[in-house]
Design a protein around this motif. Structure first.
Motif, PDB file in Angstrom:
ATOM      1  N   THR A 467       0.843  -1.199   0.000  1.00  0.00           N
ATOM      2  CA  THR A 467       0.000   0.000   0.000  1.00  0.00           C
ATOM      3  C   THR A 467       0.877   1.247   0.000  1.00  0.00           C
ATOM      4  N   TRP A 468       0.404   2.287  -0.672  1.00  0.00           N
ATOM      5  CA  TRP A 468       1.111   3.570  -0.647  1.00  0.00           C
ATOM      6  C   TRP A 468       0.169   4.641  -0.128  1.00  0.00           C
ATOM      7  N   LEU A 469       0.485   5.150   1.046  1.00  0.00           N
ATOM      8  CA  LEU A 469      -0.282   6.243   1.657  1.00  0.00           C
ATOM      9  C   LEU A 469       0.721   7.299   2.096  1.00  0.00           C
ATOM     10  N   PHE A 470       0.361   8.565   1.926  1.00  0.00           N
ATOM     11  CA  PHE A 470       1.314   9.625   2.239  1.00  0.00           C
ATOM     12  C   PHE A 470       0.986  10.297   3.570  1.00  0.00           C
ATOM     13  N   ASN A 471       1.942  11.081   4.046  1.00  0.00           N
ATOM     14  CA  ASN A 471       1.844  11.736   5.352  1.00  0.00           C
ATOM     15  C   ASN A 471       0.845  12.903   5.274  1.00  0.00           C
ATOM     16  N   SER A 472      -0.421  12.598   5.518  1.00  0.00           N
ATOM     17  CA  SER A 472      -1.480  13.609   5.518  1.00  0.00           C
ATOM     18  C   SER A 472      -2.707  12.983   6.173  1.00  0.00           C
ATOM     19  N   THR A 473      -3.863  13.633   6.044  1.00  0.00           N
ATOM     20  CA  THR A 473      -5.081  13.097   6.663  1.00  0.00           C
ATOM     21  C   THR A 473      -5.620  11.922   5.852  1.00  0.00           C
ATOM     22  N   ILE A 474      -6.457  11.111   6.491  1.00  0.00           N
ATOM     23  CA  ILE A 474      -7.121  10.001   5.795  1.00  0.00           C
ATOM     24  C   ILE A 474      -7.969  10.548   4.655  1.00  0.00           C
ATOM     25  N   ARG A 475      -8.624  11.686   4.898  1.00  0.00           N
ATOM     26  CA  ARG A 475      -9.459  12.322   3.873  1.00  0.00           C
ATOM     27  C   ARG A 475      -8.635  12.613   2.614  1.00  0.00           C
ATOM     28  N   PHE A 498     -15.984  -0.584   3.011  1.00  0.00           N
ATOM     29  CA  PHE A 498     -16.072  -1.071   4.396  1.00  0.00           C
ATOM     30  C   PHE A 498     -15.015  -0.407   5.289  1.00  0.00           C
ATOM     31  N   ALA A 499     -14.671   0.869   4.945  1.00  0.00           N
ATOM     32  CA  ALA A 499     -13.649   1.578   5.711  1.00  0.00           C
ATOM     33  C   ALA A 499     -14.247   2.672   6.597  1.00  0.00           C
ATOM     34  N   ASP A 500     -15.500   3.076   6.303  1.00  0.00           N
ATOM     35  CA  ASP A 500     -16.099   4.208   7.013  1.00  0.00           C
ATOM     36  C   ASP A 500     -16.183   3.969   8.526  1.00  0.00           C
ATOM     37  N   HIS A 501     -16.549   2.746   8.919  1.00  0.00           N
ATOM     38  CA  HIS A 501     -16.740   2.443  10.343  1.00  0.00           C
ATOM     39  C   HIS A 501     -15.443   2.608  11.125  1.00  0.00           C
ATOM     40  N   PHE A 502     -14.355   1.983  10.631  1.00  0.00           N
ATOM     41  CA  PHE A 502     -13.103   2.050  11.401  1.00  0.00           C
ATOM     42  C   PHE A 502     -12.546   3.482  11.391  1.00  0.00           C
ATOM     43  N   SER A 522      -3.576  -0.267  11.014  1.00  0.00           N
ATOM     44  CA  SER A 522      -3.136  -1.637  10.689  1.00  0.00           C
ATOM     45  C   SER A 522      -2.994  -1.830   9.177  1.00  0.00           C
ATOM     46  N   GLN A 523      -2.335  -2.944   8.792  1.00  0.00           N
ATOM     47  CA  GLN A 523      -2.141  -3.273   7.379  1.00  0.00           C
ATOM     48  C   GLN A 523      -3.484  -3.422   6.662  1.00  0.00           C
ATOM     49  N   GLY A 524      -4.433  -4.087   7.309  1.00  0.00           N
ATOM     50  CA  GLY A 524      -5.759  -4.281   6.710  1.00  0.00           C
ATOM     51  C   GLY A 524      -6.480  -2.950   6.506  1.00  0.00           C
ATOM     52  N   GLN A 525      -6.365  -2.054   7.490  1.00  0.00           N
ATOM     53  CA  GLN A 525      -6.992  -0.731   7.371  1.00  0.00           C
ATOM     54  C   GLN A 525      -6.354   0.083   6.246  1.00  0.00           C
ATOM     55  N   ARG A 526      -5.043  -0.054   6.115  1.00  0.00           N
ATOM     56  CA  ARG A 526      -4.359   0.650   5.027  1.00  0.00           C
ATOM     57  C   ARG A 526      -4.875   0.160   3.673  1.00  0.00           C
TER      58      ARG A 526
END
Length: 629
Positions: A467-475, A498-502, A522-526
């Motif tokens: 997964t590639w996510l950068f240093n910022s908000t989830i939004r 299925f990500a809204d709840h977490f 977590s890895q799954g959340q990412r």
């Protein structure tokens, strides 16, 4: 487009750093040299050509500033002479003898004016040069950035991320520092050397000869010490690199070190390398630190000789006493710019090496140019055809030969096979990260080479294993999938994945800031966030690369549901390692050694009893053994 790429840190050293920085210690450091010094220097100068008038202004202000600075000691000498003459007349008891303080006062005011003017012109020189340097580096940095965007994927695959970052950031910074500081210092130093020699000759050619004769002694002493200290500095750099590597490794694998009780061995290793660094560092600093005392000793011998000879010349009335004072000042001024010039020469060597590394990027072979009359897919359906495709990473070693695949719109296509079979290569060709060497790849009947790369890649959404996510908000991370996405669209995409709840259970919800490695979820959340990003992008074609391989069974079910929802009605390519996840695929392509050796549904391939059946049964047998254990 939700295009996931491997995350990398700036794990670069600073090979483009100032190898021969200012000061004696820096001057002894090993200097990086360019392969083609003249050619690279010529090319770097070409970047300064648009600023030739500013550079001329820099030269003029440097000359004026230096001249004002150089003539000052000679003028100050006149005040000293006048003071000495007045004192001598008083000492001899000459009637009416006075010290001409008015004359001395005028000299002092003149000197204040000269030094002020020298400072003003020096400031103007630095001000103009700062603009030239920053504008030049701005253009160079812009060229490099644009070039990196035009380079093919194979360029990045064949080099470490740290090396590319070092060239694009550190080497350009090195050029910037040299243009800003070293260039002006070099100009000032050369003008100072010429001016000081002229002023010393105007006072006494004999004393000038004494000063010049002592210089080779300084150079011989400096060169011999430099040669010795360089060996120790190399040892210091080597030990420092080893220590950094060990510390980084131990902190990165901190949990593993604890689990396996490696703490004592780790500390022993650290102490061993630290001891090595201490000894090489101490020797390097000690030996290089001898330069200043030795040079001071040689210079002081020169001052003694100048003072003795000057005293003799004063008694013979060949020169005035103030001229000796001025000459000693010039002698001190003379050695400093020579030393600076030697140091700057090292800096320039390092800078030209940095420029050469930057120009190597600019000279790299770019991607094949875009089609002149590029076509546009207004309403993509997702039909994909590989028509007699041939490809090899090296032209002499073909990987794919005469590949033919036909994928209908909305089909789920699984690509399976052992490591190195060519699964990822197939995706790279489809997205035109690499150019095919034969045949055609068609999307909705249009050759992908007739589409603009940007338009082609916008047809795809990708969810990769890494997964590639950068240093910022989830939004912000989810909104990356679609430019100008609204809040409702982001929440809707998160809900579908299925990500809204977490997300809502986190302290700051959608405003939660992910750290640099996104390790605060977590890895799954990412993975769910990357799926939400792909859903928001709403692509025509999906590429999924074993997105569930590193998560627990319960999370895998969630991710699988999210991906099923994402794949609905879209052409999907699924790179699968666990064959149990692709039973429902419409078409399974079995690859080995760059060829599609089998194709069909899960049921058809099992009935064939071929390579796929063998792969599937080996995994199934492995699972049975685990269950029995």
């Amino acid at each position: 487009m939700s295009n996931e790429t491997h995350k990398n840190g700036p794990g670069a050293g600073r090979p483009g750093g100032l190898g021969g920085g200012f000061g004696f210690r820096g001057g002894m450091m090993p200097v990086q040299k360019a392969k083609d010094f003249k050619g690279t220097l010529k090319r770097l100068i070409s970047y300064l050509k648009p600023h030739k008038f500013q550079l001329l202004a820099v030269l003029v202000t440097a000359i004026i500033s230096t001249i004002f600075s150089i003539v000052s000691p000679k003028i100050m000498g006149k005040a000293t002479t006048k003071l000495f003459e007045g004192l001598m007349l008083k000492f001899r008891g000459v009637p009416g003898a006075i010290i001409d303080f008015d004359y001395i006062g005028h000299i002092i005011l003149l000197l204040i004016g000269l030094y002020a003017l020298s400072s003003i012109f020096s400031y103007l020189q630095q001000f103009i040069m700062a603009g030239v340097a920053q504008k030049t580096v701005y253009n160079l940095r812009k060229e490099v950035d644009e070039k990196l965007n035009r380079l093919p994927l194979k360029y990045f695959d064949s080099r470490t991320h740290g090396e590319i970052l070092s060239r694009a950031v550190n080497d350009i910074d090195n050029i910037s520092t040299t243009l800003q500081q070293s260039l002006t210092q070099l100009i000032t130093s050369v003008i100072t050397i010429i001016g000081v020699i002229v002023m010393m000759l105007s006072i006494s050619p004999l004393m000038t000869l004494i000063v010049v004769v002592t210089l080779p002694l300084s150079f011989i002493a400096t060169a011999s010490i430099a040669k010795k200290s360089q060996q120790y500095f190399k040892g210091q750099q080597k030990a420092l690199g080893e220590l950094n590597g060990h510390v980084e490794e131990m902190y990165t694998g901190h949990k593993v070190v604890k689990v396996f009780g490696y703490e004592n061995k780790s500390i022993e290793k650290f102490e061993e390398v630290n001891e090595k660094l201490y000894h090489s560092g101490w020797k390097a600093q000690f030996v290089s630190g001898m330069i200043m005392p030795i040079m001071s000793f040689i210079n002081n011998i020169g001052y003694v000789l100048v003072s003795v000879v000057g005293g003799v010349l004063v008694t013979k009335r060949s020169i005035e006493i103030g001229d000796i004072q001025a000459f000693i000042q010039y002698a001190r001024q003379f050695s400093q710019p020579i030393t600076q010039t030697a140091m700057i020469a090292n800096v320039i060597q390092s800078t030209i090496a940095s420029a050469e590394r930057v120009f190597e990027i600019l000279d790299e072979v770019e991607e094949v140019p875009e089609a002149a009359n590029a076509k546009v897919l207004a309403s993509p359906k997702g039909e994909v055809v590989f028509n007699h495709v041939s490809f090899g990473y090296n032209e002499n070693e073909p990987l794919i030969k005469d590949m033919n695949i036909e994928v209908k719109p909305g089909q789920r296509v699984a690509i399976v096979g052992p490591t190195g079979a060519g699964k990822t290569t197939l995706i790279n060709l489809l997205m035109r990260f690499y150019e095919i060497q034969g045949g055609q790849i068609l999307i909705d009947g249009i050759d992908i080479r007739d589409l603009k790369r940007e338009h082609l890649r916008n047809l795809f959404g990708m969810v990769l294993q890494d997964t590639w996510l950068f240093n910022s908000t989830i939004r912000d991370n989810i909104a990356y999938g679609k430019e100008g996405a609204g809040e409702d669209e982001i929440i809707s995409a998160s809900d579908a994945a299925f990500a809204d709840h977490f997300i809502r259970t986190l302290p700051d919800g959608y405003d939660t800031i992910l750290n640099e490695e996104a390790s605060n979820i977590s890895q799954g959340q990412r993975q769910l966030l990357t799926i939400a990003r792909a859903i928001l992008a709403n692509p025509a074609i999906l590429i999924l690369d074993e997105a569930t391989s590193s998560v627990d069974t319960r999370t895998e079910v969630q991710i699988q549901k999210a991906m099923d929802r994402l794949m609905k009605g879209r052409t999907s390519f699924i790179i699968a390692h666990r064959l149990s996840t692709i039973r429902d695929a419409d078409l399974i392509l079995v690859m080995n050694h760059g060829k599609v050796i089998e194709k069909g549904t899960h049921k058809e391939l099992l009935e064939k009893g071929g390579f796929y059946a063998e792969l599937y049964n080996s995994q199934f047998a492995g699972n049975q053994i685990k269950s029995a254990g």
